[in-house]
Write a protein that holds these residues in place. Structure first.
Motif, PDB file in Angstrom:
ATOM      1  N   LEU A  93      27.849  23.391 -10.378  1.00 32.02           N
ATOM      2  CA  LEU A  93      27.522  22.152  -9.653  1.00 32.02           C
ATOM      3  C   LEU A  93      27.187  21.035 -10.635  1.00 32.02           C
ATOM      4  O   LEU A  93      27.643  19.892 -10.486  1.00 32.02           O
ATOM      5  CB  LEU A  93      26.337  22.400  -8.703  1.00 32.02           C
ATOM      6  CG  LEU A  93      25.784  21.174  -7.973  1.00 32.02           C
ATOM      7  CD1 LEU A  93      26.826  20.572  -7.025  1.00 32.02           C
ATOM      8  CD2 LEU A  93      24.515  21.524  -7.199  1.00 32.02           C
ATOM      9  N   LEU A 129      17.851  19.336  -9.391  1.00 34.21           N
ATOM     10  CA  LEU A 129      17.817  18.289  -8.369  1.00 34.21           C
ATOM     11  C   LEU A 129      16.504  17.501  -8.419  1.00 34.21           C
ATOM     12  O   LEU A 129      16.241  16.665  -7.544  1.00 34.21           O
ATOM     13  CB  LEU A 129      18.027  18.900  -6.981  1.00 34.21           C
ATOM     14  CG  LEU A 129      19.386  19.579  -6.776  1.00 34.21           C
ATOM     15  CD1 LEU A 129      19.486  20.158  -5.372  1.00 34.21           C
ATOM     16  CD2 LEU A 129      20.544  18.608  -7.034  1.00 34.21           C
ATOM     17  N   TYR A 161      17.749  29.799  -7.795  1.00 33.44           N
ATOM     18  CA  TYR A 161      17.219  28.791  -6.857  1.00 33.44           C
ATOM     19  C   TYR A 161      16.179  27.899  -7.517  1.00 33.44           C
ATOM     20  O   TYR A 161      16.078  26.713  -7.204  1.00 33.44           O
ATOM     21  CB  TYR A 161      16.657  29.434  -5.583  1.00 33.44           C
ATOM     22  CG  TYR A 161      17.677  29.394  -4.471  1.00 33.44           C
ATOM     23  CD1 TYR A 161      18.028  28.185  -3.867  1.00 33.44           C
ATOM     24  CD2 TYR A 161      18.334  30.534  -4.057  1.00 33.44           C
ATOM     25  CE1 TYR A 161      18.986  28.123  -2.885  1.00 33.44           C
ATOM     26  CE2 TYR A 161      19.298  30.492  -3.071  1.00 33.44           C
ATOM     27  CZ  TYR A 161      19.623  29.279  -2.483  1.00 33.44           C
ATOM     28  OH  TYR A 161      20.587  29.214  -1.521  1.00 33.44           O
ATOM     29  N   SER A 172      16.447  23.906  -7.839  1.00 33.78           N
ATOM     30  CA  SER A 172      15.306  23.016  -7.605  1.00 33.78           C
ATOM     31  C   SER A 172      15.052  22.137  -8.845  1.00 33.78           C
ATOM     32  O   SER A 172      14.766  20.939  -8.730  1.00 33.78           O
ATOM     33  CB  SER A 172      14.090  23.882  -7.274  1.00 33.78           C
ATOM     34  OG  SER A 172      12.902  23.136  -7.241  1.00 33.78           O
ATOM     35  N   ILE A 192      27.678  26.867   2.648  1.00 32.30           N
ATOM     36  CA  ILE A 192      27.119  28.191   2.983  1.00 32.30           C
ATOM     37  C   ILE A 192      27.414  29.158   1.827  1.00 32.30           C
ATOM     38  O   ILE A 192      26.543  29.919   1.388  1.00 32.30           O
ATOM     39  CB  ILE A 192      27.771  28.719   4.292  1.00 32.30           C
ATOM     40  CG1 ILE A 192      27.386  27.852   5.492  1.00 32.30           C
ATOM     41  CG2 ILE A 192      27.452  30.211   4.505  1.00 32.30           C
ATOM     42  CD1 ILE A 192      26.015  28.068   6.053  1.00 32.30           C
ATOM     43  N   GLU A 193      28.637  29.115   1.325  1.00 32.77           N
ATOM     44  CA  GLU A 193      29.065  30.000   0.250  1.00 32.77           C
ATOM     45  C   GLU A 193      28.246  29.725  -1.027  1.00 32.77           C
ATOM     46  O   GLU A 193      27.777  30.644  -1.686  1.00 32.77           O
ATOM     47  CB  GLU A 193      30.567  29.782   0.006  1.00 32.77           C
ATOM     48  CG  GLU A 193      31.193  30.663  -1.043  1.00 32.77           C
ATOM     49  CD  GLU A 193      31.049  32.157  -0.743  1.00 32.77           C
ATOM     50  OE1 GLU A 193      31.103  32.931  -1.701  1.00 32.77           O
ATOM     51  OE2 GLU A 193      30.853  32.526   0.432  1.00 32.77           O
ATOM     52  N   LEU A 220      25.200  28.387  -1.246  1.00 41.36           N
ATOM     53  CA  LEU A 220      23.811  28.823  -1.047  1.00 41.36           C
ATOM     54  C   LEU A 220      23.699  30.340  -1.132  1.00 41.36           C
ATOM     55  O   LEU A 220      22.734  30.879  -1.680  1.00 41.36           O
ATOM     56  CB  LEU A 220      23.292  28.322   0.308  1.00 41.36           C
ATOM     57  CG  LEU A 220      23.190  26.798   0.448  1.00 41.36           C
ATOM     58  CD1 LEU A 220      22.878  26.417   1.888  1.00 41.36           C
ATOM     59  CD2 LEU A 220      22.139  26.225  -0.498  1.00 41.36           C
ATOM     60  N   ALA A 227      30.283  19.753 -12.112  1.00 42.04           N
ATOM     61  CA  ALA A 227      31.043  18.949 -11.140  1.00 42.04           C
ATOM     62  C   ALA A 227      30.428  17.559 -10.978  1.00 42.04           C
ATOM     63  O   ALA A 227      31.128  16.584 -10.706  1.00 42.04           O
ATOM     64  CB  ALA A 227      31.095  19.677  -9.798  1.00 42.04           C
ATOM     65  N   MET A 228      29.090  17.470 -11.149  1.00 43.72           N
ATOM     66  CA  MET A 228      28.419  16.172 -11.036  1.00 43.72           C
ATOM     67  C   MET A 228      28.555  15.350 -12.324  1.00 43.72           C
ATOM     68  O   MET A 228      28.039  14.238 -12.408  1.00 43.72           O
ATOM     69  CB  MET A 228      26.936  16.366 -10.703  1.00 43.72           C
ATOM     70  CG  MET A 228      26.686  16.871  -9.287  1.00 43.72           C
ATOM     71  SD  MET A 228      24.938  16.727  -8.782  1.00 43.72           S
ATOM     72  CE  MET A 228      24.176  18.005  -9.774  1.00 43.72           C
ATOM     73  N   GLY A 229      29.225  15.928 -13.332  1.00 45.54           N
ATOM     74  CA  GLY A 229      29.408  15.214 -14.596  1.00 45.54           C
ATOM     75  C   GLY A 229      28.144  15.180 -15.437  1.00 45.54           C
ATOM     76  O   GLY A 229      27.970  14.261 -16.247  1.00 45.54           O
ATOM     77  N   ARG A 230      27.266  16.161 -15.247  1.00 48.77           N
ATOM     78  CA  ARG A 230      26.013  16.195 -16.008  1.00 48.77           C
ATOM     79  C   ARG A 230      26.054  17.286 -17.076  1.00 48.77           C
ATOM     80  O   ARG A 230      26.645  18.331 -16.875  1.00 48.77           O
ATOM     81  CB  ARG A 230      24.832  16.450 -15.064  1.00 48.77           C
ATOM     82  CG  ARG A 230      24.490  15.261 -14.197  1.00 48.77           C
ATOM     83  CD  ARG A 230      23.448  15.577 -13.144  1.00 48.77           C
ATOM     84  NE  ARG A 230      22.292  16.287 -13.685  1.00 48.77           N
ATOM     85  CZ  ARG A 230      21.270  16.708 -12.941  1.00 48.77           C
ATOM     86  NH1 ARG A 230      21.263  16.484 -11.638  1.00 48.77           N
ATOM     87  NH2 ARG A 230      20.270  17.348 -13.500  1.00 48.77           N
ATOM     88  N   HIS A 231      25.383  17.047 -18.209  1.00 46.50           N
ATOM     89  CA  HIS A 231      25.280  18.072 -19.248  1.00 46.50           C
ATOM     90  C   HIS A 231      24.105  19.001 -18.903  1.00 46.50           C
ATOM     91  O   HIS A 231      23.230  18.633 -18.107  1.00 46.50           O
ATOM     92  CB  HIS A 231      25.099  17.427 -20.623  1.00 46.50           C
ATOM     93  CG  HIS A 231      23.769  16.779 -20.805  1.00 46.50           C
ATOM     94  ND1 HIS A 231      22.606  17.497 -20.964  1.00 46.50           N
ATOM     95  CD2 HIS A 231      23.395  15.474 -20.819  1.00 46.50           C
ATOM     96  CE1 HIS A 231      21.581  16.677 -21.085  1.00 46.50           C
ATOM     97  NE2 HIS A 231      22.037  15.436 -20.983  1.00 46.50           N
TER      98      HIS A 231
END
Lengths: 297, 297
Positions: A212, A87, A80, A84, A63-64, A66, A215-219
């Motif tokens: 994010l 992802l 946002y 999009s 929630i935080e 978003l 955290a996902m380990g993406r550049h």
């Protein structure tokens, strides 16, 4: 108070019936498309929650996330859309809306740096207004699927500079409309112009989406590219990029915009008659790409 | 530049491989829980988009809705919790985190009106500080699953008034801490206090979530209820409501909070010895409900 509500049999929410209980609450006379979309949203959202079984703390953190993603967005920053993008949803929506016959030029995302009302330039003009970067000569032809040249097609071009910044990101450094322009094809469907080789660049990393991604380990990098919108009366417009082939991020675009057919060939060449006429009198980069349009439905 | 990126084989995004292309981009050494959650989020999100095939305009409207839902949220208004509530997700997360043996008191959502540090009151005290509304006498017992009374259990109670407003929503009209209090059970696990019959009320309808609710043909009402958090050392706390049985919205709570076991019996009765001692000297509403706690894991 509403008599029809009193008459409804009570179906109380349980973990087991959760999707059905929520979907059943929509009135049958609401907009059919909204009904379809919200039914699907509720089913997929509940399936997700049932699969991951979030703790209260995890759902609170969601929630935080978003909320902050909305709150950091402004008139000129859309976090946002960025979510999009990273992802793969922006590219998925683009793919769904641009299914085309084989051979037609493929599309990719518009991105946030397009500007309306760019200057109309003569064929051969130089997009680079500050002389920075390695010169490139870009040319090609716009045709229909059967190879017929399209005269008078419009080519809206924009790109970042040799350091990975668009003019609008560096209003105090770059001249306005640097590395932007609109061209019209000649009677044989040809276009040609001068520019500089673009650089890869990061999407914004200082917001919730950047965190994010990390955290996902993406550049956060997008491989070097030039943006195009090609349009002509009677044909479907194509919003796309051409990618520079020797970029290390070509296989891992942070927003999944790369398609194999959009990776251009770029070579170092001696001046041609056209590039010489455009003022390039020594060896320079050269990109040739033909765009294929399909008729409007 | 990153050598490991250059070594990765390029798998370009397509409409067909979209989930796999995005999930594959996560590094294998990122937090395992985040990896599980994001993999599930990506799969369900892409499945949703592939099912509804949004137009560019529809996806743009979705981005706009999500952005405004964040932007209208403040320290005292949480529109994303409201969205989670009206889609049944808050209740689903509550259900997942509160699976209990049959017979234990069921939980429901906390809601946004809980206040910390409410006054500790004597058994029999009156929660209603302004004399408005129809008097109700609420009593019951806190026991373990085998019926053993739990002495010294704490009962945190809060509710709206006879017009459907909580004190914090009407700071200029209601006295502070109106219709709130904390009680402790006696040596036999009993509690009792005075209050007034609560009214149903609407969730906020002036934001994006209220507009969505209306578009879905749903009303915004929560059926009349009293909130409880019951806790005792060694037992799992229970956050729940008791619902007033004659409310027209009982079968259609806007946030799906109603469970059959939480619908209380309420009768108009003559004063009992206890309610008379609490100052109720004529016929009044009466609610009796026993809470059953289970041991902490």
């Amino acid at each position: 108070m509403n008599d029809t509500l009193e008459a409804e049999p009570a179906v109380y929410f349980t973990e087991e019936n959760s999707e059905e209980a929520v979907i059943a609450r929509m009135r049958s006379d609401c907009d059919p498309r909204l009904r379809t979309v919200m039914s699907a949203a509720i089913r997929h959202l509940h399936a997700f929650v049932k699969e991951i079984e979030p703790t209260d703390a995890e759902w609170g953190a969601t929630i935080e996330f978003l909320t902050r993603t909305g709150q950091i967005s402004t008139d000129w920053r859309q976090e946002y859309i960025l979510l999009s993008d990273i992802l793969g949803v922006s590219m998925l929506v683009d793919a769904i809306n641009n299914r085309k016959p084989s051979g037609a030029t493929e599309t990719t995302v518009l991105g946030p740096f397009h500007v309306a009302d760019v200057p109309r330039l003569e064929l051969g003009a130089n997009l680079c207004l500050d002389g920075k970067g390695e010169p490139i000569f870009i040319e090609g032809r716009i045709t229909s699927a059967n190879g017929t040249p399209i005269a008078g097609a419009l080519i809206d071009v924009w790109q970042c500079n040799d350091e990975g910044f668009y003019d609008v990101q560096q209003a105090d450094v770059q001249p306005p409309m640097n590395l932007r322009g609109m061209f019209e094809t000649d009677e044989d469907g040809n276009f040609w112009f001068r520019s500089v080789k673009p650089r890869y660049y990061p999407i914004p990393t200082d917001g919730p989406v950047g965190k994010l991604l990390q955290a996902m380990g993406r550049h956060p990098y997008r491989p070097a590219h030039v943006h195009f919108i090609v349009s002509a009366p009677g044909y479907r417009s194509v919003t796309t990029h051409l990618f520079v082939p020797d970029c290390p991020y070509l296989g891992s675009d942070a927003v999944f915009g790369v398609k194999e057919s959009l990776i251009a060939q770029i070579n170092m060449t001696e001046p041609s008659a056209r590039s010489l006429a455009a003022g390039l009198d020594s060896a320079h980069w050269h990109l040739k790409y033909d765009f294929v349009l399909v008729p409007q439905e």
